[in-house]
Design a protein around this motif. Structure first.
Motif, PDB file in Angstrom:
ATOM      1  N   GLY A 115       0.800  -1.218   0.000  1.00  0.00           N
ATOM      2  CA  GLY A 115       0.000   0.000   0.000  1.00  0.00           C
ATOM      3  C   GLY A 115       0.833   1.268   0.000  1.00  0.00           C
ATOM      4  N   ALA A 116       2.135   1.118  -0.126  1.00  0.00           N
ATOM      5  CA  ALA A 116       3.013   2.280  -0.033  1.00  0.00           C
ATOM      6  C   ALA A 116       3.746   2.559  -1.345  1.00  0.00           C
ATOM      7  N   PHE A 117       3.302   1.953  -2.446  1.00  0.00           N
ATOM      8  CA  PHE A 117       4.007   2.170  -3.707  1.00  0.00           C
ATOM      9  C   PHE A 117       3.834   3.595  -4.167  1.00  0.00           C
ATOM     10  N   ASN A 118       4.940   4.217  -4.517  1.00  0.00           N
ATOM     11  CA  ASN A 118       4.921   5.581  -5.024  1.00  0.00           C
ATOM     12  C   ASN A 118       5.978   5.684  -6.112  1.00  0.00           C
ATOM     13  N   ALA A 119       5.549   5.929  -7.331  1.00  0.00           N
ATOM     14  CA  ALA A 119       6.447   5.981  -8.489  1.00  0.00           C
ATOM     15  C   ALA A 119       7.190   7.304  -8.606  1.00  0.00           C
ATOM     16  N   SER A 120       6.860   8.287  -7.794  1.00  0.00           N
ATOM     17  CA  SER A 120       7.464   9.616  -7.976  1.00  0.00           C
ATOM     18  C   SER A 120       8.978   9.594  -7.800  1.00  0.00           C
ATOM     19  N   GLY A 121       9.504   8.813  -6.882  1.00  0.00           N
ATOM     20  CA  GLY A 121      10.952   8.730  -6.704  1.00  0.00           C
ATOM     21  C   GLY A 121      11.634   8.128  -7.922  1.00  0.00           C
ATOM     22  N   PHE A 122      11.070   7.050  -8.446  1.00  0.00           N
ATOM     23  CA  PHE A 122      11.619   6.401  -9.638  1.00  0.00           C
ATOM     24  C   PHE A 122      11.573   7.341 -10.833  1.00  0.00           C
ATOM     25  N   LEU A 123      10.424   7.990 -11.022  1.00  0.00           N
ATOM     26  CA  LEU A 123      10.267   8.902 -12.152  1.00  0.00           C
ATOM     27  C   LEU A 123      11.198  10.106 -12.035  1.00  0.00           C
ATOM     28  N   GLY A 124      11.289  10.661 -10.838  1.00  0.00           N
ATOM     29  CA  GLY A 124      12.184  11.796 -10.619  1.00  0.00           C
ATOM     30  C   GLY A 124      13.634  11.430 -10.866  1.00  0.00           C
ATOM     31  N   PHE A 144      -1.232   3.729  -9.544  1.00  0.00           N
ATOM     32  CA  PHE A 144      -2.297   2.724  -9.653  1.00  0.00           C
ATOM     33  C   PHE A 144      -1.976   1.698 -10.739  1.00  0.00           C
ATOM     34  N   ILE A 145      -1.616   2.168 -11.933  1.00  0.00           N
ATOM     35  CA  ILE A 145      -1.490   1.225 -13.056  1.00  0.00           C
ATOM     36  C   ILE A 145      -0.239   0.347 -12.988  1.00  0.00           C
ATOM     37  N   VAL A 146       0.829   0.805 -12.352  1.00  0.00           N
ATOM     38  CA  VAL A 146       2.037  -0.035 -12.291  1.00  0.00           C
ATOM     39  C   VAL A 146       1.790  -1.294 -11.457  1.00  0.00           C
ATOM     40  N   PRO A 147       1.369  -1.183 -10.186  1.00  0.00           N
ATOM     41  CA  PRO A 147       1.179  -2.420  -9.420  1.00  0.00           C
ATOM     42  C   PRO A 147       0.063  -3.313  -9.968  1.00  0.00           C
ATOM     43  N   TRP A 148      -1.051  -2.697 -10.386  1.00  0.00           N
ATOM     44  CA  TRP A 148      -2.149  -3.504 -10.922  1.00  0.00           C
ATOM     45  C   TRP A 148      -1.795  -4.071 -12.286  1.00  0.00           C
ATOM     46  N   GLY A 149      -1.077  -3.311 -13.087  1.00  0.00           N
ATOM     47  CA  GLY A 149      -0.622  -3.815 -14.385  1.00  0.00           C
ATOM     48  C   GLY A 149       0.310  -4.998 -14.227  1.00  0.00           C
ATOM     49  N   GLU A 150       1.281  -4.882 -13.318  1.00  0.00           N
ATOM     50  CA  GLU A 150       2.201  -6.000 -13.074  1.00  0.00           C
ATOM     51  C   GLU A 150       1.445  -7.233 -12.592  1.00  0.00           C
ATOM     52  N   THR A 151       0.500  -7.032 -11.681  1.00  0.00           N
ATOM     53  CA  THR A 151      -0.265  -8.157 -11.132  1.00  0.00           C
ATOM     54  C   THR A 151      -1.109  -8.825 -12.213  1.00  0.00           C
ATOM     55  N   LEU A 152      -1.797  -8.023 -13.026  1.00  0.00           N
ATOM     56  CA  LEU A 152      -2.660  -8.588 -14.069  1.00  0.00           C
ATOM     57  C   LEU A 152      -1.863  -9.246 -15.193  1.00  0.00           C
ATOM     58  N   VAL A 153      -0.728  -8.673 -15.553  1.00  0.00           N
ATOM     59  CA  VAL A 153       0.139  -9.317 -16.544  1.00  0.00           C
ATOM     60  C   VAL A 153       0.586 -10.673 -15.995  1.00  0.00           C
ATOM     61  N   GLY A 154       0.994 -10.700 -14.739  1.00  0.00           N
ATOM     62  CA  GLY A 154       1.408 -11.953 -14.116  1.00  0.00           C
ATOM     63  C   GLY A 154       0.303 -12.992 -14.090  1.00  0.00           C
ATOM     64  N   LEU A 155      -0.902 -12.570 -13.717  1.00  0.00           N
ATOM     65  CA  LEU A 155      -2.042 -13.503 -13.707  1.00  0.00           C
ATOM     66  C   LEU A 155      -2.338 -14.035 -15.099  1.00  0.00           C
ATOM     67  N   GLY A 156      -2.356 -13.134 -16.082  1.00  0.00           N
ATOM     68  CA  GLY A 156      -2.622 -13.554 -17.458  1.00  0.00           C
ATOM     69  C   GLY A 156      -1.616 -14.570 -17.946  1.00  0.00           C
ATOM     70  N   LEU A 157      -0.345 -14.342 -17.642  1.00  0.00           N
ATOM     71  CA  LEU A 157       0.689 -15.280 -18.077  1.00  0.00           C
ATOM     72  C   LEU A 157       0.611 -16.600 -17.309  1.00  0.00           C
ATOM     73  N   MET A 158       0.429 -16.539 -16.005  1.00  0.00           N
ATOM     74  CA  MET A 158       0.374 -17.784 -15.213  1.00  0.00           C
ATOM     75  C   MET A 158      -0.834 -18.629 -15.582  1.00  0.00           C
ATOM     76  N   LEU A 159      -1.981 -17.984 -15.794  1.00  0.00           N
ATOM     77  CA  LEU A 159      -3.200 -18.731 -16.109  1.00  0.00           C
ATOM     78  C   LEU A 159      -3.311 -19.056 -17.599  1.00  0.00           C
ATOM     79  N   GLY A 160      -2.472 -18.432 -18.405  1.00  0.00           N
ATOM     80  CA  GLY A 160      -2.572 -18.635 -19.849  1.00  0.00           C
ATOM     81  C   GLY A 160      -3.869 -18.069 -20.381  1.00  0.00           C
ATOM     82  N   CYS A 161      -4.280 -16.931 -19.845  1.00  0.00           N
ATOM     83  CA  CYS A 161      -5.535 -16.292 -20.232  1.00  0.00           C
ATOM     84  C   CYS A 161      -5.233 -14.940 -20.880  1.00  0.00           C
ATOM     85  N   LEU A 162      -5.641 -14.779 -22.133  1.00  0.00           N
ATOM     86  CA  LEU A 162      -5.304 -13.601 -22.912  1.00  0.00           C
ATOM     87  C   LEU A 162      -3.786 -13.409 -22.898  1.00  0.00           C
ATOM     88  N   THR A 163      -3.102 -14.499 -23.163  1.00  0.00           N
ATOM     89  CA  THR A 163      -1.648 -14.578 -23.036  1.00  0.00           C
ATOM     90  C   THR A 163      -0.923 -13.552 -23.894  1.00  0.00           C
TER      91      THR A 163
END
Length: 170
Positions: A38-47, A83-102
């Protein structure tokens, strides 16, 4: 010939499943860890990517257009990226692991990897890019041993109204 093997061979489908599971687990755990903390913040990486851009041997900025994108869009809209980085990583991982919309999962994984790469992060990204391109090039065969076995025909039947994809001639 190689593309036919990659896209149609059932033994290769098994090998692709192993690659998919490996890459998917890496994406899934990276994203889930960010969501759970719950503490992900991309501002440091982007900066840091703006302050220390990738430079060529002559000292000039290699991806000036990407630095401009980060300065003018990503940093002012960091909440979207938080929002999109953690959820994007999670959904990409799920899609690949489940072989769904690979292939879609592989594509979006590649987009994220290239974004990190352009910002100057190397780490395991070259390996992830290589595996992601193999999975993307394999198309349906990469998800044959997975949910795509049922999802892709369902999409073709209902969304595409039974249209078969055009055959490519070499």
């Amino acid at each position: 010939m190689f593309m036919n093997l990659l896209r149609e061979n059932k033994i290769v489908a098994g090998i692709l499943t192993i690659l998919r599971l490996y890459l998917g687990y890496a994406w899934f755990t990276a994203g889930l860890g960010k969501i759970q903390s719950g503490a992900f913040n991309a501002s440091g990486f982007l900066g840091n990517a703006v302050a220390n851009p990738v430079k060529g041997p002559d000292g000039s900025v290699v991806y000036a257009w990407y630095v401009k994108f980060l300065e003018s869009f990503a940093i002012p809209n960091v909440d979207i990226f938080n929002f999109i980085v953690p959820w994007g990583e999670t959904l990409v991982g799920l899609g690949l692991m489940l072989g769904c919309l690979t292939t879609a999962a592989a594509f979006f994984g590649l987009v994220m990897n290239f974004s990190f790469f352009l910002a100057g992060t190397v780490s395991h990204i070259p390996t992830d890019l290589f595996l992601g391109f193999i999975i993307l090039a394999a198309g349906y065969n990469a998800g044959r041993i997975g949910l795509d076995r049922w999802v892709v025909p369902f999409i073709r039947k209902t969304v595409l109204k039974g249209k078969e994809p055009a055959k490519q001639h070499a």
